[in-house]
Design a protein around this motif. Structure first.
Motif, PDB file in Angstrom:
ATOM      1  N   GLN A  62       0.766  -1.309   0.608  1.00  0.00           N
ATOM      2  CA  GLN A  62      -0.298  -0.666  -0.091  1.00  0.00           C
ATOM      3  C   GLN A  62       0.710   1.258   0.003  1.00  0.00           C
ATOM      4  OE1 GLN A  62      -1.931  -1.412   3.678  1.00  0.00           O
ATOM      5  NE2 GLN A  62      -3.677  -1.212   2.442  1.00  0.00           N
ATOM      6  N   ARG A  63       1.737   1.037   0.477  1.00  0.00           N
ATOM      7  CA  ARG A  63       2.669   3.035   0.918  1.00  0.00           C
ATOM      8  C   ARG A  63       3.184   2.792  -0.313  1.00  0.00           C
ATOM      9  NH1 ARG A  63       4.986   0.045   6.259  1.00  0.00           N
ATOM     10  NH2 ARG A  63       6.605  -0.423   4.733  1.00  0.00           N
ATOM     11  N   VAL A  64       3.824   1.465  -1.375  1.00  0.00           N
ATOM     12  CA  VAL A  64       4.519   1.682  -1.992  1.00  0.00           C
ATOM     13  C   VAL A  64       4.144   2.060  -3.580  1.00  0.00           C
ATOM     14  CG1 VAL A  64       5.605   0.064  -4.433  1.00  0.00           C
ATOM     15  CG2 VAL A  64       6.239   0.179  -2.157  1.00  0.00           C
ATOM     16  N   ARG A  65       2.702   2.024  -3.124  1.00  0.00           N
ATOM     17  CA  ARG A  65       1.418   2.367  -4.817  1.00  0.00           C
ATOM     18  C   ARG A  65       0.799   3.360  -4.044  1.00  0.00           C
ATOM     19  NH1 ARG A  65      -3.181  -2.164  -4.930  1.00  0.00           N
ATOM     20  NH2 ARG A  65      -3.903  -0.715  -6.705  1.00  0.00           N
ATOM     21  N   LEU A  66       0.803   4.119  -3.231  1.00  0.00           N
ATOM     22  CA  LEU A  66       0.647   5.522  -3.184  1.00  0.00           C
ATOM     23  C   LEU A  66       1.724   6.357  -3.389  1.00  0.00           C
ATOM     24  CD1 LEU A  66      -1.436   5.516   0.444  1.00  0.00           C
ATOM     25  CD2 LEU A  66      -2.165   6.356  -1.129  1.00  0.00           C
ATOM     26  N   ASP A  67       2.848   5.906  -2.876  1.00  0.00           N
ATOM     27  CA  ASP A  67       4.703   6.687  -2.804  1.00  0.00           C
ATOM     28  C   ASP A  67       4.572   7.357  -4.541  1.00  0.00           C
ATOM     29  OD1 ASP A  67       4.520   7.363  -0.625  1.00  0.00           O
ATOM     30  OD2 ASP A  67       6.374   5.511  -0.091  1.00  0.00           O
ATOM     31  N   THR A  68       4.593   5.780  -5.164  1.00  0.00           N
ATOM     32  CA  THR A  68       4.324   5.923  -6.941  1.00  0.00           C
ATOM     33  C   THR A  68       3.527   6.900  -7.379  1.00  0.00           C
ATOM     34  OG1 THR A  68       5.085   3.357  -6.390  1.00  0.00           O
ATOM     35  CG2 THR A  68       4.530   4.113  -8.842  1.00  0.00           C
ATOM     36  N   ALA A  69       2.166   6.892  -7.125  1.00  0.00           N
ATOM     37  CA  ALA A  69       1.281   7.626  -7.271  1.00  0.00           C
ATOM     38  C   ALA A  69       1.859   9.140  -7.503  1.00  0.00           C
ATOM     39  CB  ALA A  69      -0.135   7.460  -6.522  1.00  0.00           C
ATOM     40  N   HIS A  70       2.709   9.121  -5.861  1.00  0.00           N
ATOM     41  CA  HIS A  70       2.566  10.719  -5.312  1.00  0.00           C
ATOM     42  C   HIS A  70       3.668  10.759  -6.897  1.00  0.00           C
ATOM     43  CE1 HIS A  70       4.789  13.178  -2.467  1.00  0.00           C
ATOM     44  NE2 HIS A  70       4.084  14.231  -3.334  1.00  0.00           N
ATOM     45  N   GLY A  71       5.012  10.296  -6.288  1.00  0.00           N
ATOM     46  CA  GLY A  71       6.212  10.425  -7.370  1.00  0.00           C
ATOM     47  C   GLY A  71       5.641  11.650  -8.821  1.00  0.00           C
ATOM     48  N   HIS A  72       4.362  10.131  -9.103  1.00  0.00           N
ATOM     49  CA  HIS A  72       3.893  10.163 -10.747  1.00  0.00           C
ATOM     50  C   HIS A  72       3.437  11.366 -10.851  1.00  0.00           C
ATOM     51  CE1 HIS A  72       2.085   7.701 -13.983  1.00  0.00           C
ATOM     52  NE2 HIS A  72       3.342   8.871 -15.041  1.00  0.00           N
ATOM     53  N   ILE A  73       2.826  12.091  -9.692  1.00  0.00           N
ATOM     54  CA  ILE A  73       1.663  13.367 -10.342  1.00  0.00           C
ATOM     55  C   ILE A  73       3.353  14.731 -10.380  1.00  0.00           C
ATOM     56  CG2 ILE A  73       0.517  14.956  -8.473  1.00  0.00           C
ATOM     57  CD1 ILE A  73      -1.338  12.129  -7.985  1.00  0.00           C
ATOM     58  N   LEU A  74       3.465  13.991  -8.811  1.00  0.00           N
ATOM     59  CA  LEU A  74       4.735  15.380  -9.096  1.00  0.00           C
ATOM     60  C   LEU A  74       5.866  15.564 -10.099  1.00  0.00           C
ATOM     61  CD1 LEU A  74       6.551  14.580  -5.429  1.00  0.00           C
ATOM     62  CD2 LEU A  74       5.150  16.097  -5.643  1.00  0.00           C
ATOM     63  N   LEU A  75       6.061  14.240 -10.800  1.00  0.00           N
ATOM     64  CA  LEU A  75       6.762  14.512 -11.864  1.00  0.00           C
ATOM     65  C   LEU A  75       6.135  15.020 -13.261  1.00  0.00           C
ATOM     66  CD1 LEU A  75       7.900  11.030 -12.414  1.00  0.00           C
ATOM     67  CD2 LEU A  75       9.148  12.992 -12.374  1.00  0.00           C
ATOM     68  N   SER A  76       4.519  15.449 -13.065  1.00  0.00           N
ATOM     69  CA  SER A  76       3.650  15.566 -14.046  1.00  0.00           C
ATOM     70  C   SER A  76       3.833  17.314 -14.122  1.00  0.00           C
ATOM     71  CB  SER A  76       2.719  16.028 -13.620  1.00  0.00           C
ATOM     72  OG  SER A  76       2.109  15.828 -12.676  1.00  0.00           O
ATOM     73  N   ASP A  77       4.352  18.042 -13.234  1.00  0.00           N
ATOM     74  CA  ASP A  77       4.645  19.688 -12.877  1.00  0.00           C
ATOM     75  C   ASP A  77       6.224  20.159 -12.975  1.00  0.00           C
ATOM     76  OD1 ASP A  77       4.602  22.157 -12.553  1.00  0.00           O
ATOM     77  OD2 ASP A  77       3.278  21.843 -10.735  1.00  0.00           O
ATOM     78  N   GLN A  78       6.713  20.677 -13.999  1.00  0.00           N
ATOM     79  CA  GLN A  78       8.213  21.296 -13.612  1.00  0.00           C
ATOM     80  C   GLN A  78       9.044  21.398 -12.755  1.00  0.00           C
ATOM     81  OE1 GLN A  78      10.610  21.166 -16.628  1.00  0.00           O
ATOM     82  NE2 GLN A  78      12.018  21.273 -16.063  1.00  0.00           N
ATOM     83  N   ALA A  79       7.534  22.640 -11.755  1.00  0.00           N
ATOM     84  CA  ALA A  79       8.741  22.812 -11.018  1.00  0.00           C
ATOM     85  C   ALA A  79       8.772  22.132  -9.991  1.00  0.00           C
ATOM     86  CB  ALA A  79       7.735  23.686 -10.051  1.00  0.00           C
ATOM     87  N   THR A  80       8.406  19.930  -9.646  1.00  0.00           N
ATOM     88  CA  THR A  80       8.292  19.532  -8.646  1.00  0.00           C
ATOM     89  C   THR A  80       8.719  17.928  -9.239  1.00  0.00           C
ATOM     90  OG1 THR A  80       6.241  18.579  -9.056  1.00  0.00           O
ATOM     91  CG2 THR A  80       5.979  20.231  -7.262  1.00  0.00           C
ATOM     92  N   ARG A  81       9.435  18.233 -10.712  1.00  0.00           N
ATOM     93  CA  ARG A  81       9.648  17.446 -10.996  1.00  0.00           C
ATOM     94  C   ARG A  81      10.890  16.323 -10.205  1.00  0.00           C
ATOM     95  NH1 ARG A  81       9.162  18.594 -16.530  1.00  0.00           N
ATOM     96  NH2 ARG A  81       7.653  17.574 -16.523  1.00  0.00           N
ATOM     97  N   ASP A  82      12.264  17.288  -9.927  1.00  0.00           N
ATOM     98  CA  ASP A  82      13.009  16.764  -9.228  1.00  0.00           C
ATOM     99  C   ASP A  82      12.571  15.887  -7.977  1.00  0.00           C
ATOM    100  OD1 ASP A  82      15.402  17.155 -10.944  1.00  0.00           O
ATOM    101  OD2 ASP A  82      15.467  18.807  -9.894  1.00  0.00           O
ATOM    102  N   ASP A  83      11.587  16.611  -7.097  1.00  0.00           N
ATOM    103  CA  ASP A  83      10.875  15.445  -5.597  1.00  0.00           C
ATOM    104  C   ASP A  83      10.247  14.588  -6.313  1.00  0.00           C
ATOM    105  OD1 ASP A  83      11.738  18.461  -4.595  1.00  0.00           O
ATOM    106  OD2 ASP A  83       9.989  18.918  -4.491  1.00  0.00           O
ATOM    107  N   GLY A  84       9.941  14.632  -7.972  1.00  0.00           N
ATOM    108  CA  GLY A  84       9.654  13.168  -8.239  1.00  0.00           C
ATOM    109  C   GLY A  84      10.086  12.066  -8.087  1.00  0.00           C
ATOM    110  N   HIS A  85      11.100  12.413  -9.027  1.00  0.00           N
ATOM    111  CA  HIS A  85      12.242  11.312  -9.009  1.00  0.00           C
ATOM    112  C   HIS A  85      13.212  11.122  -8.410  1.00  0.00           C
ATOM    113  CE1 HIS A  85      12.776  10.771 -13.198  1.00  0.00           C
ATOM    114  NE2 HIS A  85      12.187  12.673 -13.339  1.00  0.00           N
ATOM    115  N   LEU A  86      12.960  12.056  -6.991  1.00  0.00           N
ATOM    116  CA  LEU A  86      13.822  11.983  -5.822  1.00  0.00           C
ATOM    117  C   LEU A  86      12.909  10.769  -5.063  1.00  0.00           C
ATOM    118  CD1 LEU A  86      15.757  11.819  -3.234  1.00  0.00           C
ATOM    119  CD2 LEU A  86      14.252  13.796  -1.773  1.00  0.00           C
ATOM    120  N   VAL A  87      11.566  10.540  -5.314  1.00  0.00           N
ATOM    121  CA  VAL A  87      10.573   9.840  -4.400  1.00  0.00           C
ATOM    122  C   VAL A  87       9.998   8.647  -4.988  1.00  0.00           C
ATOM    123  CG1 VAL A  87       7.818   9.942  -4.045  1.00  0.00           C
ATOM    124  CG2 VAL A  87       8.740  12.415  -3.672  1.00  0.00           C
ATOM    125  N   LEU A  88      10.651   8.864  -6.436  1.00  0.00           N
ATOM    126  CA  LEU A  88      10.148   7.592  -7.080  1.00  0.00           C
ATOM    127  C   LEU A  88      11.598   6.472  -6.467  1.00  0.00           C
ATOM    128  CD1 LEU A  88       8.834   8.452 -10.220  1.00  0.00           C
ATOM    129  CD2 LEU A  88       7.353   7.151  -8.533  1.00  0.00           C
TER     130      LEU A  88
END
Length: 123
Positions: A62-88
């Protein structure tokens, strides 16, 4: 809609009976929904936060699924893209640790799509 009634044993339409138009039924009152954030990404993150706070992240899956979704969303915005890669990256480590091969492949696919030829990622 028409409502009919009869007050005695007479036939319909005779004395003691009648038909009249009735008012339509009143629709049920719907609950008030919370105000959603302004953007789709903000809305998604809002609901991920609700899922996390509700105790739905008890298992590694469950944690991996939620964190994957979170990282994927962060990748969708230029301002949070690096954070998305870190989360993933962190989520991939957890997925590998628990042998969640399917989730690990999904994470790698999401990362590969963001780094493809049309990616706007800058490092």
């Amino acid at each position: 809609m028409v409502a009919c009634w009869r007050t005695d044993a007479t036939s319909a339409g005779g004395p003691g009976s009648g038909c009249a138009p009735s008012a339509p039924p009143t629709p049920p009152t719907l609950p008030t929904l919370p105000t959603l954030p302004r953007t789709t990404a903000d809305g998604c993150l809002h609901f991920i936060d609700i899922a996390r706070s509700s105790g739905a992240t008890e298992s590694p899956m469950q944690r991996v699924r939620l964190d994957t979704a979170h990282g994927h969303i962060l990748l969708s915005d230029q301002a949070t893209r690096d954070d998305g890669h870190l989360v993933l990256d962190q989520t991939a480590t957890v997925a590998a640790q628990y042998g969640l091969v399917h989730q690990l492949r999904s994470i790698e696919g999401i990362k590969a799509m963001s780094e493809g030829p049309t990616s706007r990622r800058h490092r």
